[in-house]
Design an enzyme around this catalytic site. Sequence first.
Site, short mmCIF file in Angstrom:
data_model
loop_
_atom_site.label_atom_id
_atom_site.label_comp_id
_atom_site.label_asym_id
_atom_site.label_seq_id
_atom_site.Cartn_x
_atom_site.Cartn_y
_atom_site.Cartn_z
N GLU A 121 -3.19 4.51 -1.68
CA GLU A 121 -4.26 4.66 -0.69
C GLU A 121 -3.96 5.79 0.29
O GLU A 121 -2.81 6.15 0.55
CB GLU A 121 -4.49 3.35 0.04
CG GLU A 121 -3.26 2.83 0.73
CD GLU A 121 -3.44 1.38 1.19
OE1 GLU A 121 -3.83 0.55 0.37
OE2 GLU A 121 -3.15 1.11 2.36
N CYS A 365 -0.83 -0.22 6.78
CA CYS A 365 -0.02 0.31 5.70
C CYS A 365 -0.06 -0.57 4.43
O CYS A 365 0.43 -1.69 4.43
CB CYS A 365 1.40 0.40 6.26
SG CYS A 365 2.67 0.84 5.14
#
Length: 376
Positions: A121, A365
């Site tokens: 990502e 995260c």
Amino acid sequence: MKMIVIAFIWLKSLKIKLFKRRYDKIRQGDLMDLIYNLNINEIEQLMITNNEKKYKAKQIFEWLYQKRVNNFKEMTNLNKKMIEYLDNHYLINILIEESKLISQDGTIKYLFKLSDGNLIETVLMKYDHGYSVCVSSQVGCNMGCLFCASGKLKKVRDLSSAEIVAQVMYLQKELDATQQRVHNVVIMGIGEPFDNYDNVINFIKIINSPFGLALGARHITLSTSGIIEGIKKFSELDLQVNLALSLHSAIDSKRSKIMPINKKDHLELLKPVLLAYQKKTKRRLTFEYILLKGFNDQDVDIVALKSFLKGLNAYINIIPFNDINDKNFISIKRNDCYYFYQKLKDNGINATIRKDFGNDIAAACGQLRAQREVKL
Ligand code: SAH
Ligand code: SF4
């Protein structure tokens, strides 16, 4: 006659099979190299081995990073032979957009599929001073920090430099539609950059190159969980890149509880390495500090922080904990962060509170990939 027809059909099907195999390999990046892997010196070398003029490397860099083409055929100031060579041996675009989540605050989180099917990502954040891109450096992470979604999924593999460069380029190309620029790059997505040292440093060199994206070193921040060997090597590079260290506690026993790396590279070993880094680079350090309610927000934590910071030019970046559905950690209110911030200030410690980005789209995260991997 019949035999000739059978042989003809057989040859044709073999050709199709071979083509398909080559195509699959290209898709998997086996046969083809990734052009974003090469820094300017490597492209120069490529020109020399192909009996081309060395300066052509700069032109290729300009096409890739300034004009941002998606196809070698658009590189019109190269000769036909070179275009063909590049086209036959290299790929430019390698990321497949799996999903794109847009937060109410404008943060955009991309989930990309790599050529081997792995997911990573990348996040685009808008600050007052411009756009910032948060890149991943690995698929998963082996550091196993308890509060982190990435740490819950073990490392599958390192990303190549090209796969990190491609994240920045993908977002820059999206911004090109509105003539905007990526101003900052933070290496704070999935992964521990110093566990993939060479590829990450090569990535920095590529995006920093004046012939390419020309992103100033001061606009690049690398965040590490504190791998001592990595910090030492990084100090020697003499780059002006910002270094952030995920501290989260200045008390060894507490830090070890949430960050397994601290059992080996503990605070007593870390401190002299940070002092040496600062002596060499003269750069201010950032200490990231996820505020975990009832765990690292006590008076003793502030006393320990004060002592750890002695002699260092550094500040504490308080990060509001992003809930990862782990019963060990309690969600924190922004007010708690202000309270802790004020206490740090009262103790003469420089601090900031990180702006919340994309809470509604799981922008912490590794969270998006983690949710996806659980579902799959
Ligand atoms: N591995 C590197 C860089 C990636 S993590 C490192 O640890 O520094 C980037 C930052 O996100 C780190 O400071 C990390 O502590 C923080 N982070 C991880 N999980 C988080 C969570 N659930 N909420 C808030 N920040 C988190
Ligand atoms: Fe890895 Fe950083 Fe997450 Fe720790 S916080 S598990 S080092 S990505």
